[in-house]
Design an enzyme around this catalytic site. Structure first.
Site, PDB file in Angstrom:
ATOM      1  N   SER A 240       0.837  -1.217   0.000  1.00  0.00           N
ATOM      2  CA  SER A 240       0.000   0.000   0.000  1.00  0.00           C
ATOM      3  C   SER A 240       0.862   1.254   0.000  1.00  0.00           C
ATOM      4  O   SER A 240       0.581   2.219  -0.720  1.00  0.00           O
ATOM      5  CB  SER A 240      -0.962   0.008   1.192  1.00  0.00           C
ATOM      6  OG  SER A 240      -0.282  -0.244   2.399  1.00  0.00           O
ATOM      7  N   HIS A 270      -2.036  -8.876   2.130  1.00  0.00           N
ATOM      8  CA  HIS A 270      -1.721  -7.589   2.773  1.00  0.00           C
ATOM      9  C   HIS A 270      -2.873  -7.268   3.732  1.00  0.00           C
ATOM     10  O   HIS A 270      -3.167  -8.053   4.635  1.00  0.00           O
ATOM     11  CB  HIS A 270      -1.498  -6.553   1.669  1.00  0.00           C
ATOM     12  CG  HIS A 270      -0.880  -5.258   2.087  1.00  0.00           C
ATOM     13  ND1 HIS A 270      -0.292  -5.056   3.310  1.00  0.00           N
ATOM     14  CD2 HIS A 270      -0.767  -4.062   1.428  1.00  0.00           C
ATOM     15  CE1 HIS A 270       0.158  -3.805   3.379  1.00  0.00           C
ATOM     16  NE2 HIS A 270      -0.135  -3.174   2.254  1.00  0.00           N
ATOM     17  N   HIS A 316       5.600 -12.692   8.175  1.00  0.00           N
ATOM     18  CA  HIS A 316       5.853 -11.331   7.701  1.00  0.00           C
ATOM     19  C   HIS A 316       7.051 -11.334   6.769  1.00  0.00           C
ATOM     20  O   HIS A 316       7.964 -12.134   6.931  1.00  0.00           O
ATOM     21  CB  HIS A 316       6.113 -10.371   8.879  1.00  0.00           C
ATOM     22  CG  HIS A 316       5.871  -8.945   8.502  1.00  0.00           C
ATOM     23  ND1 HIS A 316       6.849  -8.161   7.945  1.00  0.00           N
ATOM     24  CD2 HIS A 316       4.758  -8.186   8.565  1.00  0.00           C
ATOM     25  CE1 HIS A 316       6.346  -6.965   7.698  1.00  0.00           C
ATOM     26  NE2 HIS A 316       5.078  -6.947   8.065  1.00  0.00           N
ATOM     27  N   ARG A 325       2.829  -4.467  17.100  1.00  0.00           N
ATOM     28  CA  ARG A 325       1.463  -3.967  16.883  1.00  0.00           C
ATOM     29  C   ARG A 325       0.448  -5.027  17.329  1.00  0.00           C
ATOM     30  O   ARG A 325      -0.649  -4.721  17.767  1.00  0.00           O
ATOM     31  CB  ARG A 325       1.260  -3.610  15.402  1.00  0.00           C
ATOM     32  CG  ARG A 325       2.245  -2.564  14.903  1.00  0.00           C
ATOM     33  CD  ARG A 325       2.154  -2.370  13.397  1.00  0.00           C
ATOM     34  NE  ARG A 325       2.449  -3.597  12.661  1.00  0.00           N
ATOM     35  CZ  ARG A 325       2.303  -3.741  11.354  1.00  0.00           C
ATOM     36  NH1 ARG A 325       1.853  -2.734  10.625  1.00  0.00           N
ATOM     37  NH2 ARG A 325       2.600  -4.875  10.748  1.00  0.00           N
ATOM     38  N   ASP A 371      -2.378  -8.260  11.946  1.00  0.00           N
ATOM     39  CA  ASP A 371      -3.726  -8.661  11.541  1.00  0.00           C
ATOM     40  C   ASP A 371      -4.298  -9.835  12.327  1.00  0.00           C
ATOM     41  O   ASP A 371      -5.471 -10.165  12.181  1.00  0.00           O
ATOM     42  CB  ASP A 371      -3.723  -9.027  10.046  1.00  0.00           C
ATOM     43  CG  ASP A 371      -3.353  -7.846   9.176  1.00  0.00           C
ATOM     44  OD1 ASP A 371      -3.849  -6.739   9.460  1.00  0.00           O
ATOM     45  OD2 ASP A 371      -2.558  -8.010   8.232  1.00  0.00           O
TER      46      ASP A 371
HETATM   47  N1  HAX Z   1       1.029 -19.707   6.829  1.00  0.00           N
HETATM   48  C1  HAX Z   1       1.485 -20.652   5.985  1.00  0.00           C
HETATM   49  N2  HAX Z   1       2.571 -20.509   5.218  1.00  0.00           N
HETATM   50  C2  HAX Z   1       3.235 -19.354   5.324  1.00  0.00           C
HETATM   51  C3  HAX Z   1       2.847 -18.336   6.211  1.00  0.00           C
HETATM   52  C4  HAX Z   1       1.664 -18.534   6.966  1.00  0.00           C
HETATM   53  N3  HAX Z   1       1.181 -17.616   7.787  1.00  0.00           N
HETATM   54  N4  HAX Z   1       3.722 -17.312   6.089  1.00  0.00           N
HETATM   55  C5  HAX Z   1       4.623 -17.676   5.163  1.00  0.00           C
HETATM   56  N5  HAX Z   1       4.326 -18.903   4.682  1.00  0.00           N
HETATM   57  C6  HAX Z   1       4.980 -19.625   3.619  1.00  0.00           C
HETATM   58  C7  HAX Z   1       4.907 -18.798   2.339  1.00  0.00           C
HETATM   59  O1  HAX Z   1       3.634 -18.946   1.704  1.00  0.00           O
HETATM   60  C8  HAX Z   1       6.047 -19.357   1.526  1.00  0.00           C
HETATM   61  O2  HAX Z   1       5.622 -20.591   0.981  1.00  0.00           O
HETATM   62  P1  HAX Z   1       6.135 -21.072  -0.471  1.00  0.00           P
HETATM   63  O3  HAX Z   1       7.611 -21.250  -0.306  1.00  0.00           O
HETATM   64  O4  HAX Z   1       5.386 -22.334  -0.697  1.00  0.00           O
HETATM   65  O5  HAX Z   1       5.779 -19.979  -1.434  1.00  0.00           O
HETATM   66  C9  HAX Z   1       7.089 -19.661   2.614  1.00  0.00           C
HETATM   67  O6  HAX Z   1       6.352 -19.727   3.857  1.00  0.00           O
HETATM   68  C10 HAX Z   1       8.141 -18.569   2.757  1.00  0.00           C
HETATM   69  O7  HAX Z   1       7.483 -17.335   2.906  1.00  0.00           O
HETATM   70  P2  HAX Z   1       8.188 -16.137   3.700  1.00  0.00           P
HETATM   71  O8  HAX Z   1       9.426 -15.756   2.961  1.00  0.00           O
HETATM   72  O9  HAX Z   1       8.288 -16.469   5.135  1.00  0.00           O
HETATM   73  O10 HAX Z   1       7.077 -15.009   3.615  1.00  0.00           O
HETATM   74  P3  HAX Z   1       6.834 -13.961   2.436  1.00  0.00           P
HETATM   75  O11 HAX Z   1       7.728 -12.813   2.653  1.00  0.00           O
HETATM   76  O12 HAX Z   1       6.860 -14.595   1.093  1.00  0.00           O
HETATM   77  O13 HAX Z   1       5.332 -13.537   2.712  1.00  0.00           O
HETATM   78  C11 HAX Z   1       3.488 -12.945   4.022  1.00  0.00           C
HETATM   79  C12 HAX Z   1       4.978 -12.760   3.821  1.00  0.00           C
HETATM   80  C13 HAX Z   1       3.019 -11.958   5.072  1.00  0.00           C
HETATM   81  C14 HAX Z   1       2.723 -12.646   2.714  1.00  0.00           C
HETATM   82  C15 HAX Z   1       3.220 -14.396   4.488  1.00  0.00           C
HETATM   83  O14 HAX Z   1       3.823 -14.606   5.739  1.00  0.00           O
HETATM   84  C16 HAX Z   1       1.748 -14.741   4.560  1.00  0.00           C
HETATM   85  O15 HAX Z   1       1.156 -15.115   3.538  1.00  0.00           O
HETATM   86  N6  HAX Z   1       1.118 -14.635   5.775  1.00  0.00           N
HETATM   87  C17 HAX Z   1      -0.289 -14.852   5.922  1.00  0.00           C
HETATM   88  C18 HAX Z   1      -1.077 -13.674   5.394  1.00  0.00           C
HETATM   89  C19 HAX Z   1      -0.887 -12.473   6.280  1.00  0.00           C
HETATM   90  O16 HAX Z   1      -1.014 -12.545   7.488  1.00  0.00           O
HETATM   91  N7  HAX Z   1      -0.621 -11.318   5.665  1.00  0.00           N
HETATM   92  C20 HAX Z   1      -0.487 -10.031   6.394  1.00  0.00           C
HETATM   93  C21 HAX Z   1       0.948  -9.583   6.592  1.00  0.00           C
HETATM   94  C22 HAX Z   1       1.038  -8.252   7.297  1.00  0.00           C
HETATM   95  C23 HAX Z   1       0.499  -7.189   6.431  1.00  0.00           C
HETATM   96  O17 HAX Z   1       1.009  -6.812   5.400  1.00  0.00           O
HETATM   97  N8  HAX Z   1      -0.661  -6.694   6.773  1.00  0.00           N
HETATM   98  O18 HAX Z   1      -1.278  -5.855   5.978  1.00  0.00           O
END
Ligand code: HAX
Length: 457
Positions: A240, A270, A316, A325, A371
């Site tokens: 964002s 996000h 994250h 937070r 979140d």
């Molecule tokens: N549950 C399951 N698997 C997860 C996970 C979770 N909560 N968090 C990370 N992973 C997985 C990823 O999907 C990725 O899998 P692949 O290798 O199969 O693609 C692997 O772990 C490595 O990911 P990472 O490097 O640790 O995390 P990223 O930087 O790629 O992604 C995310 C960060 C926040 C998008 C991710 O942790 C996620 O999808 N979390 C759940 C959704 C979420 O809570 N999003 C909000 C984040 C905060 C925010 O921006 N708020 O607005």
């Protein structure tokens, strides 16, 4: 306006600081980038500058150098309130130093003068079916308000580059002043009687949001203050913030840029994670007809992962600790609603899910982010994300109201310091393969399906 003067006085110093870096030290290397980073979401590449906030992987967010507990302690509060009012936070983000009570209140007063939302914005929302997602309505309403932009008007009349930031500040104050009323109307339109409730003159910006959705409860007003404070900024690389910055770098005005940023916030990875985390908790609660045991919760978490889904609210891209937070919200919940079942469930999830994610071994950060719990606190006070047969999305609108504070502060400073249009260079897959061949000394066999590819230059 004291605020404008405070920014103005800082500009010569900041402009000289940046000029010196470019002229005298422009060739100093900051980062290298490898193929995995290019193909992996540009992760960890230090390529953006902001002085408004900074995320340390092991400490979490600092807004102008202050941690969340420091902000809650040091930002000015109105008598009888547990949480700081947001005018103080916006002053801190914009000016860079902790405001006095009066300085913070000056912004609250400025917001009051500008808070009336043009009637046509309500009409735009009313023209849409009620089951339209709340984020769609929010982004649409802000885009509709672009008609009000001072920057767009003054630019057309001929504005000097050094002065771009002045009407941008005006736009930002107008937009931030009106965002709570727009969000409140979206809530009332979708989930209540569609009334427009006028803000109450003696309430601050954050509390008035609660008032405008029909809540008259001091504890909720403090939650609104806490919520809008902690979601405001998280440095510049998140989707964002970066989208807003990128769009704004073309000299599109604040309304275009913020509307675009909100469209990014609407994504499940996000800001939408706050809705999905709530939905996940409700699924668990329904499945086990109440609070599950730790064993049941562990099993459910594994089922989610084995179905190829993420556990929303956990993980994250940058943080490697429990998000402060999250902690601030947990502490608030502990004081206000310790016996609320969904709050107890969110705490139980915090005890169980990091262990499961660690065992799975994929997520680099197994800890809760902002979140994981925010929806529970809202739901306790009856604020819903969606109703049956509705595309919902209201919790992400709450996030958006707050995020507008951070992204507009960044936009004003980017304009004031003459930030150029962003334009990174792209490469083709074949170019990456050629580089890989050159640096590894091994040839990469190319399947005939790619033989038709034409190079670039
Ligand atoms: N549950 C399951 N698997 C997860 C996970 C979770 N909560 N968090 C990370 N992973 C997985 C990823 O999907 C990725 O899998 P692949 O290798 O199969 O693609 C692997 O772990 C490595 O990911 P990472 O490097 O640790 O995390 P990223 O930087 O790629 O992604 C995310 C960060 C926040 C998008 C991710 O942790 C996620 O999808 N979390 C759940 C959704 C979420 O809570 N999003 C909000 C984040 C905060 C925010 O921006 N708020 O607005």
């Amino acid at each position: 306006m004291n605020l404008r003067k405070q920014i103005e006085e800082q500009l010569p110093g900041w402009r000289a600081r940046l000029k010196r870096l470019i002229t005298d030290y422009g060739k100093v290397k900051v980062a290298e980038i490898n193929i995995a980073q290019i193909l992996g979401g540009i992760r960890d590449v230090k390529a953006l500058v902001t002085d408004i906030s900074c995320v340390d992987p092991n400490q979490g967010i600092r807004l102008r150098g202050y941690t969340i507990p420091e902000l809650l302690e040091l930002l000015p509060k109105r008598p009888g309130n547990e949480m700081p009012f947001l005018g103080g936070l916006y002053y801190l983000l914009l000016v860079g130093r902790m405001p006095t009570y009066e300085e913070g209140m000056e912004i609250e007063e400025e917001w009051k003068k500008r808070q009336t939302v043009p009637e046509y914005v309500y009409d735009v929302i009313r023209a849409m079916p009620k089951d339209t997602s709340a984020m769609n309505l929010f982004s649409l309403a802000i885009l509709a308000m672009e008609r009000e932009s001072h920057f767009a008007r003054e630019y057309d009349l001929g504005l000097r580059k050094e002065d771009y930031w002045i009407p941008t500040l005006e736009d930002a104050l107008d937009l931030t002043a009106r965002a709570p009323a727009v969000a409140a109307f979206i809530y009332n339109y979708k989930f209540r009687d569609g009334q427009i409730i006028k803000p109450k003159p003696d309430l601050d910006w954050a509390a008035n949001f609660g008032y405008m959705i029909g809540i008259e409860n001091k504890q909720y007003y403090d939650l609104a203050r806490l919520y809008f404070l902690i979601h405001s900024d998280h440095e510049s690389g998140n989707v964002s913030a970066h989208t807003t910055y990128l769009v704004s770098s073309t000299l599109s005005d604040v309304y275009y840029a913020v509307s675009a940023g909100l469209n990014g916030l609407a994504g499940p990875l996000h800001g939408r994670a706050n809705q999905e985390a709530m939905e996940w908790l409700l699924e668990v609660y329904q499945k086990y007809q109440g609070l599950p045991t730790k064993e049941q919760l562990t099993e459910y978490a594994w089922q989610t992962l084995n179905a190829g889904k993420v556990i929303p609210g956990y993980g994250h891209a940058i943080l490697r600790i429990t998000d402060p937070r999250f902690t601030a919200q947990l502490e608030y919940g502990q004081r206000v609603m310790p016996d609320y079942d969904l709050f107890r469930l969110a705490k139980l999830v915090y005890e169980v899910v990091p262990e499961v994610l660690l065992q799975q071994g994929k997520a680099k950060d197994p800890w809760p982010n902002v979140d994981a719990i925010s929806g529970v606190l809202q739901r306790y006070f009856g604020v819903l994300d969606s109703k049956e047969n509705d595309r919902g999305g209201f919790y992400t609108v709450l996030f958006g109201v707050s995020r507008i504070l951070g992204v507009t502060a960044n936009t004003i400073w980017a304009r004031a310091l003459g930030a150029p249009i962003e334009r990174p260079k792209s490469v083709t897959t074949r170019m990456l393969e050629t580089l890989a061949e050159q640096q590894s000394g091994t040839a990469i066999p190319l399947h005939e399906a790619y033989a038709h590819e034409r190079g670039c230059g």
